[in-house]
Write a protein that holds these residues in place. Structure first.
Motif, PDB file in Angstrom:
ATOM      1  N   LEU A 113      41.705  26.247  34.163  1.00 46.30           N
ATOM      2  CA  LEU A 113      41.898  26.878  32.862  1.00 46.30           C
ATOM      3  C   LEU A 113      41.699  28.375  33.050  1.00 46.30           C
ATOM      4  O   LEU A 113      40.775  28.799  33.742  1.00 46.30           O
ATOM      5  N   SER A 114      42.581  29.166  32.433  1.00 43.88           N
ATOM      6  CA  SER A 114      42.562  30.612  32.619  1.00 43.88           C
ATOM      7  C   SER A 114      42.453  31.343  31.295  1.00 43.88           C
ATOM      8  O   SER A 114      42.849  30.837  30.247  1.00 43.88           O
ATOM      9  N   ILE A 115      41.919  32.561  31.375  1.00 42.92           N
ATOM     10  CA  ILE A 115      42.008  33.528  30.280  1.00 42.92           C
ATOM     11  C   ILE A 115      42.863  34.679  30.786  1.00 42.92           C
ATOM     12  O   ILE A 115      42.530  35.315  31.791  1.00 42.92           O
ATOM     13  N   GLY A 116      43.974  34.937  30.114  1.00 47.66           N
ATOM     14  CA  GLY A 116      44.871  36.008  30.520  1.00 47.66           C
ATOM     15  C   GLY A 116      44.791  37.186  29.568  1.00 47.66           C
ATOM     16  O   GLY A 116      44.658  37.002  28.353  1.00 47.66           O
ATOM     17  N   THR A 117      44.867  38.397  30.094  1.00 45.27           N
ATOM     18  CA  THR A 117      44.885  39.610  29.286  1.00 45.27           C
ATOM     19  C   THR A 117      46.332  39.950  28.950  1.00 45.27           C
ATOM     20  O   THR A 117      47.147  40.145  29.857  1.00 45.27           O
ATOM     21  N   VAL A 118      46.650  40.000  27.660  1.00 47.14           N
ATOM     22  CA  VAL A 118      48.036  40.155  27.226  1.00 47.14           C
ATOM     23  C   VAL A 118      48.656  41.447  27.745  1.00 47.14           C
ATOM     24  O   VAL A 118      49.780  41.469  28.235  1.00 47.14           O
ATOM     25  N   ALA A 119      47.938  42.558  27.650  1.00 41.23           N
ATOM     26  CA  ALA A 119      48.509  43.856  27.995  1.00 41.23           C
ATOM     27  C   ALA A 119      48.855  43.973  29.471  1.00 41.23           C
ATOM     28  O   ALA A 119      49.908  44.509  29.833  1.00 41.23           O
ATOM     29  N   THR A 120      47.999  43.459  30.335  1.00 42.40           N
ATOM     30  CA  THR A 120      48.178  43.663  31.776  1.00 42.40           C
ATOM     31  C   THR A 120      48.705  42.437  32.514  1.00 42.40           C
ATOM     32  O   THR A 120      49.212  42.558  33.626  1.00 42.40           O
ATOM     33  N   GLY A 121      48.541  41.267  31.929  1.00 40.70           N
ATOM     34  CA  GLY A 121      48.934  40.042  32.618  1.00 40.70           C
ATOM     35  C   GLY A 121      47.906  39.532  33.603  1.00 40.70           C
ATOM     36  O   GLY A 121      48.125  38.523  34.279  1.00 40.70           O
ATOM     37  N   GLU A 122      46.755  40.199  33.708  1.00 42.55           N
ATOM     38  CA  GLU A 122      45.708  39.743  34.616  1.00 42.55           C
ATOM     39  C   GLU A 122      45.105  38.435  34.108  1.00 42.55           C
ATOM     40  O   GLU A 122      45.037  38.194  32.901  1.00 42.55           O
ATOM     41  N   GLU A 123      44.664  37.598  35.045  1.00 42.32           N
ATOM     42  CA  GLU A 123      44.119  36.298  34.687  1.00 42.32           C
ATOM     43  C   GLU A 123      42.721  36.117  35.267  1.00 42.32           C
ATOM     44  O   GLU A 123      42.431  36.578  36.373  1.00 42.32           O
ATOM     45  N   GLN A 124      41.885  35.424  34.515  1.00 44.49           N
ATOM     46  CA  GLN A 124      40.536  35.070  34.948  1.00 44.49           C
ATOM     47  C   GLN A 124      40.397  33.555  34.898  1.00 44.49           C
ATOM     48  O   GLN A 124      40.682  32.938  33.875  1.00 44.49           O
ATOM     49  N   THR A 125      39.965  32.943  35.986  1.00 46.75           N
ATOM     50  CA  THR A 125      39.746  31.501  36.021  1.00 46.75           C
ATOM     51  C   THR A 125      38.379  31.180  35.435  1.00 46.75           C
ATOM     52  O   THR A 125      37.367  31.725  35.877  1.00 46.75           O
ATOM     53  N   VAL A 126      38.339  30.286  34.433  1.00 48.03           N
ATOM     54  CA  VAL A 126      37.054  29.944  33.816  1.00 48.03           C
ATOM     55  C   VAL A 126      36.654  28.491  34.062  1.00 48.03           C
ATOM     56  O   VAL A 126      35.500  28.118  33.834  1.00 48.03           O
ATOM     57  N   ALA A 127      37.565  27.660  34.534  1.00 48.65           N
ATOM     58  CA  ALA A 127      37.232  26.281  34.904  1.00 48.65           C
ATOM     59  C   ALA A 127      38.206  25.846  35.983  1.00 48.65           C
ATOM     60  O   ALA A 127      39.400  26.161  35.910  1.00 48.65           O
ATOM     61  N   ALA A 128      37.710  25.134  37.003  1.00 52.97           N
ATOM     62  CA  ALA A 128      38.567  24.742  38.117  1.00 52.97           C
ATOM     63  C   ALA A 128      38.111  23.407  38.688  1.00 52.97           C
ATOM     64  O   ALA A 128      36.907  23.114  38.729  1.00 52.97           O
ATOM     65  N   TYR A 129      39.068  22.614  39.155  1.00 48.54           N
ATOM     66  CA  TYR A 129      38.799  21.275  39.671  1.00 48.54           C
ATOM     67  C   TYR A 129      39.664  21.021  40.905  1.00 48.54           C
ATOM     68  O   TYR A 129      40.871  21.239  40.888  1.00 48.54           O
ATOM     69  N   GLY A 130      39.032  20.544  41.989  1.00 52.78           N
ATOM     70  CA  GLY A 130      39.745  20.158  43.198  1.00 52.78           C
ATOM     71  C   GLY A 130      40.306  21.364  43.936  1.00 52.78           C
ATOM     72  O   GLY A 130      40.876  22.275  43.348  1.00 52.78           O
ATOM     73  N   GLY A 131      40.155  21.394  45.267  1.00 54.16           N
ATOM     74  CA  GLY A 131      40.642  22.524  46.050  1.00 54.16           C
ATOM     75  C   GLY A 131      39.715  23.714  45.943  1.00 54.16           C
ATOM     76  O   GLY A 131      38.764  23.737  45.154  1.00 54.16           O
ATOM     77  N   GLY A 132      39.985  24.729  46.757  1.00 53.57           N
ATOM     78  CA  GLY A 132      39.188  25.942  46.699  1.00 53.57           C
ATOM     79  C   GLY A 132      37.721  25.731  46.980  1.00 53.57           C
ATOM     80  O   GLY A 132      36.876  26.480  46.509  1.00 53.57           O
ATOM     81  N   GLY A 133      37.394  24.676  47.733  1.00 49.38           N
ATOM     82  CA  GLY A 133      36.002  24.388  48.053  1.00 49.38           C
ATOM     83  C   GLY A 133      35.290  23.520  47.047  1.00 49.38           C
ATOM     84  O   GLY A 133      34.146  23.123  47.267  1.00 49.38           O
ATOM     85  N   THR A 134      35.919  23.225  45.916  1.00 44.36           N
ATOM     86  CA  THR A 134      35.292  22.348  44.927  1.00 44.36           C
ATOM     87  C   THR A 134      35.557  20.896  45.304  1.00 44.36           C
ATOM     88  O   THR A 134      36.663  20.538  45.694  1.00 44.36           O
ATOM     89  N   GLN A 135      34.545  20.072  45.177  1.00 45.31           N
ATOM     90  CA  GLN A 135      34.635  18.666  45.576  1.00 45.31           C
ATOM     91  C   GLN A 135      34.673  17.749  44.360  1.00 45.31           C
ATOM     92  O   GLN A 135      34.029  16.716  44.324  1.00 45.31           O
ATOM     93  N   ASN A 136      35.402  18.154  43.348  1.00 43.59           N
ATOM     94  CA  ASN A 136      35.496  17.331  42.154  1.00 43.59           C
ATOM     95  C   ASN A 136      36.955  17.184  41.738  1.00 43.59           C
ATOM     96  O   ASN A 136      37.854  17.798  42.330  1.00 43.59           O
ATOM     97  N   ARG A 137      37.178  16.373  40.740  1.00 47.22           N
ATOM     98  CA  ARG A 137      38.504  16.248  40.139  1.00 47.22           C
ATOM     99  C   ARG A 137      38.318  16.297  38.627  1.00 47.22           C
ATOM    100  O   ARG A 137      37.267  15.924  38.114  1.00 47.22           O
ATOM    101  N   GLY A 138      39.346  16.740  37.925  1.00 42.82           N
ATOM    102  CA  GLY A 138      39.229  16.764  36.474  1.00 42.82           C
ATOM    103  C   GLY A 138      40.220  17.710  35.850  1.00 42.82           C
ATOM    104  O   GLY A 138      41.218  18.099  36.454  1.00 42.82           O
TER     105      GLY A 138
END
Length: 342
Positions: free
Chosen positions: A217-242
């Motif tokens: 799940l991401s929060i994106g800034t409308v003006a710049t298009g930059e994104e911040q990840t606020v929740a993540a599951y599976g991959g990237g070193g995380t050992q969960n699913r969801g």
């Protein structure tokens, strides 16, 4: 399942439009049929109320949109196929998915009009009421976020996210059938979005983080298009699913909630469908409500309406966020509390 398949399977929670008058209902309305029975131990018993919230709540029952205020409700649509109603900032209009496409109507159900034929995830209004954001297939093949004028006739969608799709040709419009399966399966690819109260950001499922994680799940800034990840599951070193879906901003913008599901490394880490509240300043998270609660809509900083399980069906429940006190409102799901005037 590929991202194109995920997107196609998620755009129709939804369906058609009509109008009926208000009617007084008993506090204990019937439960929505076809829902699985609740798991044992999913929270304290909730007491029904006669008056309900002081604010009207738009919601869905059997595929149609209703508005509830106190002990009365008004049916706004007929024919089924509707999903994710959302009030305009001034409370005079409602945006909704109608068979997977974005429509708007007046608060009494009249003046229904389609904004776009593009298959869409749940819409969200900009705070000034000029735009409606929605999710749809992006140029990358995954879910993207668009905005479209809420007032101009024949307006074309504009890309907000991913930023790299801005200025690119829009993907071909696709068709999709209704989401099916268990509650978890139906929620997993729900692409409802949420525009922040300050108008600066949009929260949405997916984003650039999908290049690293299986779901996010991401929060994106409308003006710049930059994104911040606020929740993540599976991959990237995380050992969960969801997954994390159906975001909702608190009216002051300090908190963001979403509906989540998680499978941990062990059974002890498993969490069935539940609600997470996230502090946008500190990044702190907490679980609110009971197991199988979902689709939170804030009424104010201390109260929200959620979809919960009761008597084998989906019910709107008023949740006091400070201590978890619960009050049943009426049968239905996908609540949207009308904003209070500033």
């Amino acid at each position: 399942m590929g991202k194109l398949g995920q997107m196609a399977g998620s755009v129709t929670l939804a369906a058609a439009v009509g109008l009926s008058g208000s009617q007084a209902l008993p506090a204990l309305a019937r439960a929505t049929p076809g829902d699985p029975a609740p798991a044992a131990g999913t929270g304290r018993p909730a007491a029904p109320v006669e008056a309900g919230l002081p604010d009207p709540v738009a919601f869905v029952r059997d595929g149609d949109v209703y508005v509830s205020k106190g002990a009365t409700e008004q049916r706004l649509t007929t024919g089924g196929g509707h999903a994710r109603p959302r009030w305009s900032p001034d409370g005079r209009q409602i945006a909704v998915l109608n068979r997977g496409q974005v429509w708007v109507m007046k608060a009494d159900g009249s003046g229904q009009r389609r904004l776009s034929t593009r298959p869409a995830g749940g819409p969200s209004w900009s705070p000034d009421g000029k735009w409606i954001a929605f999710a749809s297939l992006s140029c990358t093949g995954g879910p993207g976020v668009y905005r479209i004028s809420a007032t101009a006739g024949g307006a074309k969608p504009e890309v907000l996210f991913p930023r790299d799709c801005r200025g690119e040709k829009l993907p071909e419009e696709t068709t999709a059938g209704p989401a099916t399966g268990s509650l978890r399966e139906r929620l997993q690819y729900d692409n409802a979005v949420a525009w922040s109260p300050d108008g600066i950001r949009v929260a949405f499922r997916g984003g650039d983080c999908e290049s690293t994680y299986d779901a996010c799940l991401s929060i994106g800034t409308v003006a710049t298009g930059e994104e911040q990840t606020v929740a993540a599951y599976g991959g990237g070193g995380t050992q969960n699913r969801g997954f994390a879906v159906v975001p909702s901003w608190r009216p002051d913008g300090v908190k963001l909630s979403w509906t989540a599901y998680e499978e941990g490394e062990t059974a002890a880490g498993n969490k069935p469908v539940h609600l997470v509240e996230y502090d946008t300043a500190t990044g702190a998270e907490r679980t609110v409500g009971s197991a199988l609660d979902r689709e939170l809509s804030y009424a104010d900083s201390g109260h929200a309406v959620v979809t919960s399980r009761n008597n084998g069906g989906s019910w709107l429940t008023v949740l006091r966020l400070s201590d978890g006190t619960r009050t049943l409102l009426r049968s239905g799901s996908q609540p949207s509390v009308r904003p209070r005037p500033h």
